[in-house]
Write an enzyme that holds these catalytic residues in place. Structure first.
Site, mmCIF file in Angstrom:
data_model
loop_
_atom_site.group_PDB
_atom_site.id
_atom_site.type_symbol
_atom_site.label_atom_id
_atom_site.label_comp_id
_atom_site.label_asym_id
_atom_site.label_seq_id
_atom_site.Cartn_x
_atom_site.Cartn_y
_atom_site.Cartn_z
ATOM 1 N N TYR A 110 0.840 -1.197 0.000
ATOM 2 C CA TYR A 110 0.000 0.000 0.000
ATOM 3 C C TYR A 110 0.872 1.243 0.000
ATOM 4 O O TYR A 110 1.909 1.277 0.652
ATOM 5 C CB TYR A 110 -0.835 0.067 1.291
ATOM 6 C CG TYR A 110 -1.792 -1.059 1.515
ATOM 7 C CD1 TYR A 110 -3.159 -0.852 1.379
ATOM 8 C CD2 TYR A 110 -1.344 -2.318 1.897
ATOM 9 C CE1 TYR A 110 -4.057 -1.884 1.621
ATOM 10 C CE2 TYR A 110 -2.239 -3.355 2.137
ATOM 11 C CZ TYR A 110 -3.592 -3.126 1.994
ATOM 12 O OH TYR A 110 -4.476 -4.141 2.228
ATOM 13 N N HIS A 116 -6.591 0.889 -0.079
ATOM 14 C CA HIS A 116 -6.447 -0.329 -0.873
ATOM 15 C C HIS A 116 -5.019 -0.449 -1.387
ATOM 16 O O HIS A 116 -4.382 0.553 -1.706
ATOM 17 C CB HIS A 116 -7.426 -0.325 -2.049
ATOM 18 C CG HIS A 116 -8.860 -0.271 -1.611
ATOM 19 N ND1 HIS A 116 -9.507 -1.357 -1.080
ATOM 20 C CD2 HIS A 116 -9.752 0.749 -1.592
ATOM 21 C CE1 HIS A 116 -10.742 -1.017 -0.765
ATOM 22 N NE2 HIS A 116 -10.917 0.264 -1.064
ATOM 23 N N LYS A 147 -4.995 -5.307 -9.027
ATOM 24 C CA LYS A 147 -3.676 -4.972 -8.492
ATOM 25 C C LYS A 147 -2.647 -5.213 -9.588
ATOM 26 O O LYS A 147 -2.894 -5.953 -10.536
ATOM 27 C CB LYS A 147 -3.299 -5.861 -7.297
ATOM 28 C CG LYS A 147 -4.373 -6.024 -6.252
ATOM 29 C CD LYS A 147 -4.385 -4.890 -5.277
ATOM 30 C CE LYS A 147 -5.417 -5.130 -4.192
ATOM 31 N NZ LYS A 147 -6.456 -4.127 -4.167
#
EC number: 4.6.1.16
Length: 170
Positions: A110, A116, A147
């Site tokens: 992060y 997130h 991601k």
């Protein structure tokens, strides 16, 4: 951090019930996992904070050194040393680093203050043989959870190089 916070060894992690640990380490800096009134740290987190001089770890009455914690970690995971080097590098760069086992990678990373994670990091030794299927599977999971998949390669000197892995459409 001025005052060293006491943690206690419990299996493959350490914990503290001190409010200061919860406030300074978990709430302010993103370390560990809060369960009830206890802050639990992984052995990698504990090793990092021990090396920085922010915590001490007790096993009963005995105070454990950084090397004791690393040795415990290596008994549980033969790649503890390379995972620690990547963890340390990312933390030293200011990122918050959490486990990503449920995503098939080693770490979720992060930006400071972010809700997130942006990246899933998979740690490998430079000498390790990689299967194309392993890389594809991890990249697919990362893409599925929005991601970026990052391969962290650690060489024999302990240097870390990061490679971004992503899907390309033609």
């Amino acid at each position: 951090m001025k005052t060293v916070i006491e943690f206690y060894l419990s299996g493959d992690r350490v914990y503290s019930e001190r409010e200061k640990a919860i406030n300074q380490l978990h709430i302010n800096r993103g370390y560990g996992e809060l369960k009830g009134k206890r802050l639990f740290l992984s052995l990698i987190e504990a090793a990092y904070l021990l090396e920085k001089g922010w915590i001490k770890v007790l096993d009963g009455e005995r105070e454990l050194s950084f090397y004791d914690v690393v040795s415990l970690g290596k008994k549980k995971d033969e790649d503890f040393d390379v995972k620690y080097l990547v963890y340390k590098d990312l933390r030293d760069r200011g990122y918050i680093v959490k486990s990503a086992l449920k995503f098939g990678s080693h770490y979720r990373v992060y930006r400071k203050g972010a809700e997130h994670s942006d990246w899933l990091v998979w740690v490998v030794r430079e000498s390790q043989k990689l299967s194309p299927n392993d890389i594809t599977a991890r990249a697919r999971v990362a893409h599925g959870v929005r991601k970026t998949m990052v391969l962290a390669v650690v060489d024999e000197d302990g240097d870390v190089v990061y490679y971004k892995v992503e899907w390309t459409k033609f």
